[in-house]
Design an enzyme around this catalytic site. Structure first.
Site, mmCIF file in Angstrom:
data_model
loop_
_atom_site.group_PDB
_atom_site.id
_atom_site.type_symbol
_atom_site.label_atom_id
_atom_site.label_comp_id
_atom_site.label_asym_id
_atom_site.label_seq_id
_atom_site.Cartn_x
_atom_site.Cartn_y
_atom_site.Cartn_z
ATOM 1 N N ASP A 510 109.270 -43.227 -11.691
ATOM 2 C CA ASP A 510 108.412 -43.696 -12.673
ATOM 3 C C ASP A 510 107.007 -44.020 -10.781
ATOM 4 O O ASP A 510 106.927 -43.845 -10.023
ATOM 5 C CB ASP A 510 107.873 -44.183 -12.757
ATOM 6 C CG ASP A 510 107.585 -44.140 -14.139
ATOM 7 O OD1 ASP A 510 106.653 -42.847 -14.524
ATOM 8 O OD2 ASP A 510 107.181 -45.524 -14.972
ATOM 9 N N GLU A 513 102.463 -41.083 -8.992
ATOM 10 C CA GLU A 513 101.867 -40.091 -8.165
ATOM 11 C C GLU A 513 101.205 -40.233 -7.084
ATOM 12 O O GLU A 513 100.955 -38.506 -6.265
ATOM 13 C CB GLU A 513 100.472 -39.698 -9.725
ATOM 14 C CG GLU A 513 101.040 -39.576 -10.563
ATOM 15 C CD GLU A 513 102.018 -40.422 -11.294
ATOM 16 O OE1 GLU A 513 102.727 -39.994 -11.967
ATOM 17 O OE2 GLU A 513 101.524 -41.800 -10.753
ATOM 18 N N ASP A 608 103.560 -40.381 -20.345
ATOM 19 C CA ASP A 608 103.820 -42.057 -21.085
ATOM 20 C C ASP A 608 102.841 -41.140 -22.784
ATOM 21 O O ASP A 608 101.893 -41.187 -23.283
ATOM 22 C CB ASP A 608 103.084 -42.509 -20.507
ATOM 23 C CG ASP A 608 104.085 -43.479 -19.722
ATOM 24 O OD1 ASP A 608 105.005 -43.299 -19.903
ATOM 25 O OD2 ASP A 608 103.429 -43.869 -19.261
#
Length: 926
Positions: A510, A513, A608
């Site tokens: 997770d 980015e 999300d």
């Protein structure tokens, strides 16, 4: 109650449950000639533009400036390519004309929309000239020269053009600096050894100004025409535009919206960003690839191999502009000619997806906020108590000590090793989360991951050569540099240490980015043209460092400015490699940030989302887009991540989510539980039933993943892939197919007991009953009470199914049931791939079975084309044949008479076959 009602209405607009004022979806398409062709059209455009300007002046009573030059009025509004795309700038006539461009004010667009650019290129704007063009063994090489500087700094005067006719359906065009090397994406791509002999495309060039004209030979359709606006190639601003042959354009992720993009002055930004999926925002991944449908049902695709911050501007011409702020222009064009083939050809360049372990296709359960390993365990036990299928239990960051990677909360999660042991005893699996931000604040010597990473120099560094410190869940953090091979070794060692205590089965990566709770770093970002480039694409936050690290950060391969969009891919590659070395089995990795070729290493979840009907609806175009991107293992958080779900929403979402290729129910902290055991008996039963349906279809789904791994087929598939000649399918994104055979029509709205869906032309069979519906290609209203999901099997298909169990392990030991859906000609075809479900490279090593099923002239045959010992453990128990027109008098299995049943809805069933999957057989009905 009537099951089906034929409708004359069109399908509801996609995902408008909770939003108003949506723009109409563009429709219509046609073949386009180069824009200067057709003097009559241009004269009409000039007259229309002149009249429009005059009328606006009279109506508004305000001064709109001097009359623009005739060459500017010559350009129709839809073909005005933006000369001043900078955001947060009020474009004045003076600013525009300083760039040598045309300025015509247009009425302001609706709120939240972009409109016709006021500043646009005139037809004679200086561009590059093709000075020379020479043949090479693989294609051509040319020299492009710009005589007049463009308006961005460090304009590159001379460019090299490389053209390679790589295959009959793939063209490679690359434009780069003729004199100096530039950053290029470090992605392994195929190298061809000879020129294509019979390409289905023809390529021509405009010499002055330079432009590419690409046509499909069979139809003459112009696929690319880059003469419509100037080529600009500066050090930090590269731009090329083209006309498009239709308005039906897909891909260009990651974004939330309909499957087909609006071309109504719509700009899509590609820059990996941590933000809840929201329309118009640049999201977690970057996929500079589009697929476009052409008139008549042909399709082509275009891939720009570039990892820099980028935007793609779409306009109604129809036209498209690529703008990127680094690297080179490295294009692959895929000619199909059908959409399935386009995606296969794309994956021949970026790589085919990995074969997942079979348990990855089971049901996964997670939440942030279990609080303890015992609470997690209670959920697992409750699922078992109700005999609800579950293959994997996950934990979010709450298992960690202070949210630090590779640590365990010794108080709340002390029993985690015992929980994992219990999962394994029951044929289940454990997956945990990891973030790339490594806590930097622990006392020296107390936290090996940071101490060792610092010692080996494995973190992103500032321009001053010190680790860049940002902030994520554990507080201040450094960020692992996965472009460095040494970081892969360190990552492996950390995972080995943790695995010794908690033998996990898969990893969820997770925040990659990479996400940062600060903009840039604790010290901000230094001045300079990496963090403040001459042009910044339309990124959320208006800065490249918004909620991520500084673009100037140093990495092993290059600066973060170039590598940002690759961060998730590089972490996935390191993680998959580590899992293989630790477990010796197929890796299971789910990543939030993605880039082309990601499917080789991981799957993806759509981020999300929220517990809203709209979010459920938007998940379908999301998963279908990732099918286009070569990442078939994809799904959304079932029932929604943030916010509080309702029983009805969660039931409907579990029905849809049971047909995500990757099916995981996930929830945030401080919200009520939303696993199936948390609801009423009726809802719980509906959820259990649809999961059992998924598990019964695992042999079919697993075979689809084999075909994806082998040749790049899609798993979850848009309807237009199978019916490209039917334009009614081109915009459908509230339904989807598994493979070519199974149509899923979910309920996406509250308070209804029916659903309207499109049924393409042909015979379709109800999955549950075998009853048929013969469609001419129309909208049908289907009964859909809360406990029911509409599934239909396409005629001519054979689906391998299995008696479902509560895990994939249990299911795999049960007898197979083959469902035959006869065509109008009483034929059908299907196949089955079977192996041990977890070993590496079973196909490549020959450790698999592959069985073909066929029906013709009332004879079903099972033909074993390749066999392994695994197939001897499985039996085919039942054969159900849908669409048998008249009752048989007898059924013969390998010539021996066999009992059977036949129902009024034309379903023939033969049970107790007892045939080993490893043996071919035939069954005939007379």
């Amino acid at each position: 109650m009537k099951s089906y009602q034929k409708l004359t209405t069109t399908q509801p607009a996609a995902c408008q449950v909770e939003e108003e004022g949506a723009a109409p979806t563009p429709s219509g398409h046609g073949r386009l000639a180069p824009w200067w062709v057709g003097s009559g059209l241009l004269v009409a455009a000039v007259l229309l533009s002149t009249i429009t300007v005059w009328v606006l002046r009279q109506v508004s009573g305000c001064w709109l400036g001097p009359t623009p030059p005739p060459k500017c009025l010559l350009v129709p509004e839809s073909r005005r390519f933006d000369c001043y795309p900078e955001r947060r700038v009020v474009v004045t006539q003076e600013l525009c004309e300083s760039r040598g461009c045309c300025f015509i004010q247009s009425p302001p667009p609706a709120e939240g929309k972009q409109g016709v650019p006021w500043c646009f290129y005139p037809p004679d704007f200086p561009s590059y000239t093709l000075e020379s063009l020479n043949q090479t063994a693989l294609g051509m090489v040319g020299l492009l020269v710009r005589r007049e500087k463009a308006y961005y700094p460090r304009d590159i005067e001379k460019l090299r053009l490389d053209v390679e006719f790589e295959t009959d359906t793939r063209l490679h065009i690359k434009i780069t600096d003729a004199a100096n090397p530039r950053y290029e994406v470090p992605l392994d791509v195929p190298r061809v050894m000879k020129r294509a002999e019979n390409p289905i495309y023809s390529l021509n060039f405009s010499w002055d100004p330079f432009g590419v004209l690409l046509q499909r030979k069979a139809t003459g359709t112009v696929l690319l025409n880059t003469t419509v606006a100037p080529l600009i190639f500066a050090d930090q601003f590269l731009q090329i535009s083209t006309l498009l042959p239709s308005k039906f354009l897909y891909g260009l992720g990651e974004h939330r919206g309909s499957l087909v993009h609006s071309l109504d002055w719509n700009t899509l930004t590609l820059w990996a960003r941590d933000v809840s999926p929201t329309e118009s925002f640049n999201l977690y991944g970057a996929h500079p690839f589009y697929l476009l449908m052409e008139e008549g049902g042909n399709a082509h695709g275009v891939f720009l191999l570039n990892s820099n911050a980028m935007e793609v501007a779409l306009q109604p011409a129809p036209g498209l502009t690529w703008r990127t702020i680094g690297g080179v222009l490295d294009f692959y064009i895929f000619l199909g000619p059908d959409p399935n083939m386009v995606i296969q050809q794309y994956q021949q360049v970026i790589g085919f997806p990995a074969m997942p372990p079979i348990w990855a296709l089971g049901f996964h359960l997670c939440r942030w906020g279990y609080g303890s390993s015992n609470e997690t365990w209670q959920t697992v036990r409750a699922m078992r108590n109700y005999q609800i299928p579950q293959d994997a239990q996950w934990n979010d960051i709450d298992y960690m000590d202070g949210y630090r990677d590779f640590t365990l909360d010794s108080q709340k999660f002390a029993s985690l090793p015992s929980l994992v042991e219990d999962l394994h005893r029951h044929g289940q699996h454990y997956v945990m989360i990891l973030d790339p931000g490594i806590s930097s604040t622990s006392p020296r010597g107390s936290y090996w991951p940071f101490d060792e990473g610092l010692r080996r120099g494995l973190f992103l560094n500032t321009t001053q050569g010190q680790p860049l410190i940002g902030q994520v869940w554990p507080g201040f953090t450094a960020f692992a540099d996965f472009s460095n091979p040494d970081t892969h070794q360190w990552w492996l060692e950390n995972l080995q240490h943790f695995y010794a205590h908690v033998p996990f089965d898969g990893l969820w990566i997770d925040m990659n980015e990479p996400s940062n709770f600060m903009d840039g770093s604790e010290d901000g970002c230094p001045p300079g043209e990496l963090d403040s480039p001459p042009y910044t694409p339309a990124v959320l936050g208006d800065s490249l460092s918004a909620k991520t690290v500084c673009a100037s950060a140093k990495q092993k391969v290059s600066v973060h400015y170039n590598l940002h969009n690759l961060y998730g891919l590089m972490e996935a590659k390191a993680t998959a490699s580590a899992l293989i070395k630790i477990r010796g089995k197929r890796p299971f990795v789910i990543s939030r940030s993605t880039f082309p070729s990601q499917g080789r290493y991981s799957g993806h979840w759509l981020g999300d989302n929220r517990s809203q009907w709209k979010d459920m609806c938007y998940s379908i175009p999301g998963l279908l887009s990732f099918s286009l991107f070569g990442i078939p293992l994809v799904g959304a958080d079932i029932c929604g991540f943030s916010g509080s779900t309702s029983e009805e929403l969660c039931t409907r979402w579990m029905q849809l989510g049971a047909f995500y290729p990757f099916a995981r129910n996930h929830n945030t902290q401080n919200e009520k539980a939303q696993d199936p055991t948390a609801f009423s008996p009726a809802a719980r039963t509906a959820m259990k039933d649809v999961l059992l349906t998924r598990y019964s279809l695992l042999p079919f789904l697993y075979t689809l993943f084999h075909r994806a791994h082998l040749q790049g087929d899609t798993v979850a598939r848009p309807l237009f892939f199978e019916f490209p000649w039917d334009e009614a399918t081109w915009e459908l994104d509230r339904q989807f197919l598994w493979g070519r055979s199974l149509l899923v029509t979910p309920v996406l709205e509250p308070g209804v007991d029916s659903v309207t869906g499109y049924v393409p032309q042909g015979m379709w069979y109800d999955f549950y009953t075998g009853s048929s519906v013969n469609s001419s290609g129309e909208m049908l209203k289907m009964s859909a009470p809360l406990e029911h999901l509409n599934l239909h099997i396409r005629e001519g298909s054979i689906l391998p199914t299995q008696k479902p169990g509560t895990t994939t392990e249990v299911t795999r030991g049960n007898p197979l049931r083959l469902i035959v859906a006869l065509s109008s000609h009483a034929t059908a075809w299907g196949d089955l791939f079977w192996d041990d479900g977890e070993s590496l490279d079973t196909f490549e090593k020959g450790n698999y079975s592959y069985v073909m099923f066929n029906v013709t002239q009332n004879i079903f045959t099972s033909t074993v084309l390749h066999a392994s010992t695994e197939a001897t453990k499985v039996t085919i128990g039942t054969l159900s044949v849908f669409g048998v027109q008249k009752p048989p008098s007898k059924v013969l299995l390998n010539g021996q008479e066999k009992p059977f049943s036949y129902l009024d809805n034309q379903v023939l069933t033969v049970s107790d076959l007892g045939m080993s999957l490893s043996q071919g057989f035939s069954l005939q009905w007379l």
